[in-house]
Design an enzyme around this catalytic site. Structure first.
Site, short mmCIF file in Angstrom:
data_model
loop_
_atom_site.label_atom_id
_atom_site.label_comp_id
_atom_site.label_asym_id
_atom_site.label_seq_id
_atom_site.Cartn_x
_atom_site.Cartn_y
_atom_site.Cartn_z
N ARG A 1 0.83 -1.22 0.00
CA ARG A 1 0.00 0.00 0.00
C ARG A 1 0.86 1.26 0.00
NH1 ARG A 1 -3.41 -3.72 0.00
NH2 ARG A 1 -2.23 -3.94 -1.87
N SER B 1 -10.90 -0.49 2.84
CA SER B 1 -10.20 -0.64 4.12
C SER B 1 -9.81 0.74 4.64
CB SER B 1 -8.93 -1.46 3.94
OG SER B 1 -9.25 -2.69 3.36
N GLU C 1 -5.50 4.28 5.76
CA GLU C 1 -5.09 4.03 4.37
C GLU C 1 -5.49 5.19 3.46
OE1 GLU C 1 -5.77 0.00 2.54
OE2 GLU C 1 -6.73 1.20 1.00
C1 LIG Z 1 -15.56 -0.10 -1.63
C2 LIG Z 1 -14.06 0.12 -1.77
C3 LIG Z 1 -13.22 -0.97 -1.88
C4 LIG Z 1 -11.83 -0.79 -2.03
N1 LIG Z 1 -11.01 -1.88 -2.15
C5 LIG Z 1 -9.68 -1.72 -2.31
C6 LIG Z 1 -8.83 -2.86 -2.44
O1 LIG Z 1 -9.28 -4.01 -2.45
N2 LIG Z 1 -7.50 -2.65 -2.58
C7 LIG Z 1 -6.95 -1.40 -2.60
O2 LIG Z 1 -5.72 -1.28 -2.74
N3 LIG Z 1 -7.74 -0.30 -2.48
C8 LIG Z 1 -9.08 -0.44 -2.34
N4 LIG Z 1 -9.89 0.67 -2.20
C9 LIG Z 1 -9.29 2.01 -2.17
C10 LIG Z 1 -9.32 2.74 -3.54
O3 LIG Z 1 -10.31 2.24 -4.37
C11 LIG Z 1 -7.98 2.65 -4.28
O4 LIG Z 1 -6.97 3.21 -3.48
C12 LIG Z 1 -8.02 3.40 -5.61
O5 LIG Z 1 -6.83 3.16 -6.33
C13 LIG Z 1 -8.21 4.90 -5.46
O6 LIG Z 1 -8.44 5.42 -6.75
P1 LIG Z 1 -9.17 6.81 -6.98
O7 LIG Z 1 -9.04 7.13 -8.42
O8 LIG Z 1 -10.54 6.75 -6.43
O9 LIG Z 1 -8.25 7.76 -6.12
P2 LIG Z 1 -8.71 9.09 -5.35
O10 LIG Z 1 -9.47 8.69 -4.12
O11 LIG Z 1 -9.35 10.03 -6.26
O12 LIG Z 1 -7.29 9.62 -4.90
C14 LIG Z 1 -6.50 8.91 -3.96
C15 LIG Z 1 -5.15 9.61 -3.84
O13 LIG Z 1 -4.44 9.51 -5.07
C16 LIG Z 1 -4.19 10.80 -5.61
N5 LIG Z 1 -4.38 10.69 -7.06
C17 LIG Z 1 -5.51 10.32 -7.73
N6 LIG Z 1 -5.26 10.30 -9.04
C18 LIG Z 1 -3.96 10.65 -9.21
C19 LIG Z 1 -3.11 10.82 -10.34
N7 LIG Z 1 -3.54 10.60 -11.59
N8 LIG Z 1 -1.82 11.21 -10.13
C20 LIG Z 1 -1.34 11.44 -8.89
N9 LIG Z 1 -2.10 11.30 -7.78
C21 LIG Z 1 -3.39 10.91 -7.94
C22 LIG Z 1 -5.20 11.73 -4.95
O14 LIG Z 1 -4.73 13.06 -4.90
C23 LIG Z 1 -5.28 11.11 -3.56
O15 LIG Z 1 -4.19 11.50 -2.78
C24 LIG Z 1 -11.29 0.52 -2.05
C25 LIG Z 1 -12.16 1.62 -1.95
C26 LIG Z 1 -13.53 1.43 -1.81
C27 LIG Z 1 -14.44 2.61 -1.71
#
Ligand SMILES: Cc1cc2nc3c(=O)[nH]c(=O)nc-3n(C[C@H](O)[C@H](O)[C@H](O)COP(=O)(O)OP(=O)(O)OC[C@H]3O[C@@H](n4cnc5c(N)ncnc54)[C@H](O)[C@@H]3O)c2cc1C
Length: 351
Positions: free
Chosen positions: A160, A239, A343
């Site tokens: 992570r 998580s 996380e």
């Molecule tokens: C129901 C649920 C289940 C999940 N299950 C998992 C799982 O099984 N495993 C896991 O690892 N995670 C899981 N997650 C967490 C999440 O989905 C992941 O971390 C995902 O990769 C976040 O993507 P996002 O585009 O929504 O990021 P955001 O929430 O939009 O951003 C997260 C972070 O990344 C930064 N960011 C976003 N895009 C970029 C970019 N292009 N360049 C630089 N920085 C950027 C943002 O500024 C922020 O700091 C889960 C979340 C939910 C709601």
């Protein structure tokens, strides 16, 4: 580029939490992303990058600066090489690789959010992590003001974590490149015991790709880990805490504490995590500290399906969520001497 002012950020997050941003931009090309980032940097304006908003806890006061939604599109498959634009919806991209008969990310189906965010925390689930298949990350480097290509070996991927998460003000991910595997329609080796059990195979076996993906989606749904607007158990960031990684000495002290509190025959979950380190389970700690599924009486509660997900039951504020998170951290610390770490990324707030 779409531009809004004093725009609420809550609808852009899976928690449905967070106040407004002074300015909200939506970029649909790499050039727009870079232009928006450069403008913010040139004017000293704070910048918040948003993908799918599934790993973000934004304060009730919102964000005084420019929030930039990265909504670029691009899915290019050549042989076993895949390039995704940062704004691609991750779980849809996974489905397309499975349809194309390629293995490597099928067990990451159902993870919400964008492709561009996957390297940030090296997303992982059910025995796969993107660090195993990413070959390089194309990013805009805000320090040098250039677009750079970062090979996997320089991404500092770990559980992570990555160099992008370590230095969040520096890199804007534009594209992510993967090398997948053509295993004649079969998945990668199934590494996660629960998935193997559900599929009726032994860990290490391969199964048809679609079966691997569908099984993971089913297991995830049962835990509220696939987004469903009707289900408050999924109004979360997945998580909320990472699994603690302990040194041998820390694990021994923890084990002694568990036996003292729960009985001599209780063995806490322990997974090897590299040289002299052991990973234990945050979900187990939370549950055994007394925060069971559904815990809480307010508008923010623990999911009824998974102790590791904190959720908005509707109408919660970020402060409600943080109060619950702090209660869990304090309770686990008091019970077992371990401090859980969140996380999701926090914006304008902290635990
Ligand atoms: C129901 C649920 C289940 C999940 N299950 C998992 C799982 O099984 N495993 C896991 O690892 N995670 C899981 N997650 C967490 C999440 O989905 C992941 O971390 C995902 O990769 C976040 O993507 P996002 O585009 O929504 O990021 P955001 O929430 O939009 O951003 C997260 C972070 O990344 C930064 N960011 C976003 N895009 C970029 C970019 N292009 N360049 C630089 N920085 C950027 C943002 O500024 C922020 O700091 C889960 C979340 C939910 C709601």
């Amino acid at each position: 580029m779409q531009e809004l002012h004093d725009a609420p950020l809550a609808p852009l997050t899976t928690f449905r939490l967070g106040g407004p941003a002074t300015r909200l931009l939506t970029a649909t090309t790499d050039a727009e992303v870079i232009a928006a980032v450069r403008e913010a940097d040139d004017t000293g304006t704070p910048l918040l990058l948003i993908g799918g908003g599934s790993n973000l806890v934004i304060g009730d006061k919102g964000f005084a600066g420019t929030a930039l939604v990265i909504a670029t599109q691009g899915f290019e498959l050549q042989g076993t090489r895949l390039e995704l634009a940062a704004g691609e919806v991750w779980t849809d991209a996974v489905a397309r690789t499975v349809e194309a008969g390629l293995a490597g990310i099928e067990c990451l189906a159902g993870i919400p959010g964008s492709a561009g965010a996957t390297p940030i925390q090296n997303v992982g689930a059910y025995g796969q992590e993107v660090s195993s298949t990413i070959t390089e990350v194309v990013a805009y480097d805000r320090r040098t003001r250039e677009t750079v290509t970062v090979p996997n070996a320089d991404c500092a991927f770990s559980y992570r974590h990555s160099r992008f998460k370590a230095d969040p003000e520096r890199y804007v991910v534009l594209r992510v490149r993967f090398e997948l595997e053509d295993a004649s329609g079969l998945s990668g080796p199934i590494r996660y015991a629960e998935t193997a059990r559900a599929l009726g195979v032994e860990p290490g076996d391969r199964v048809p790709l679609a079966a691997a993906r569908e099984t993971v989606l089913k297991l995830r749904s049962g835990k509220g880990m696939v987004l469903d607007p009707e289900d408050h158990d999924t109004w979360s960031a997945g998580s909320f805490f990472t699994n603690p990684i302990l040194t041998d000495a820390e694990f021994a002290a923890f084990h002694a504490r568990v036996q003292e509190r729960l009985g001599d025959d209780v063995m806490p979950p322990a997974y090897p995590a590299g040289d002299s380190h052991t990973k234990t389970s945050a979900a187990w700690l939370i549950d055994r500290a007394g925060f069971t599924k559904g815990y809480g009486s307010g508008r923010a509660r623990i999911s009824t399906k998974h102790t590791l997900a904190l959720t908005n039951r509707g109408g919660a504020t970020t402060e409600d969520l943080l109060a619950l998170a702090r209660e869990v951290v304090a309770g686990v610390h008091e019970a077992f001497g371990i401090t859980l770490v969140n996380e999701p990324m926090t914006v304008g707030v902290s635990l």
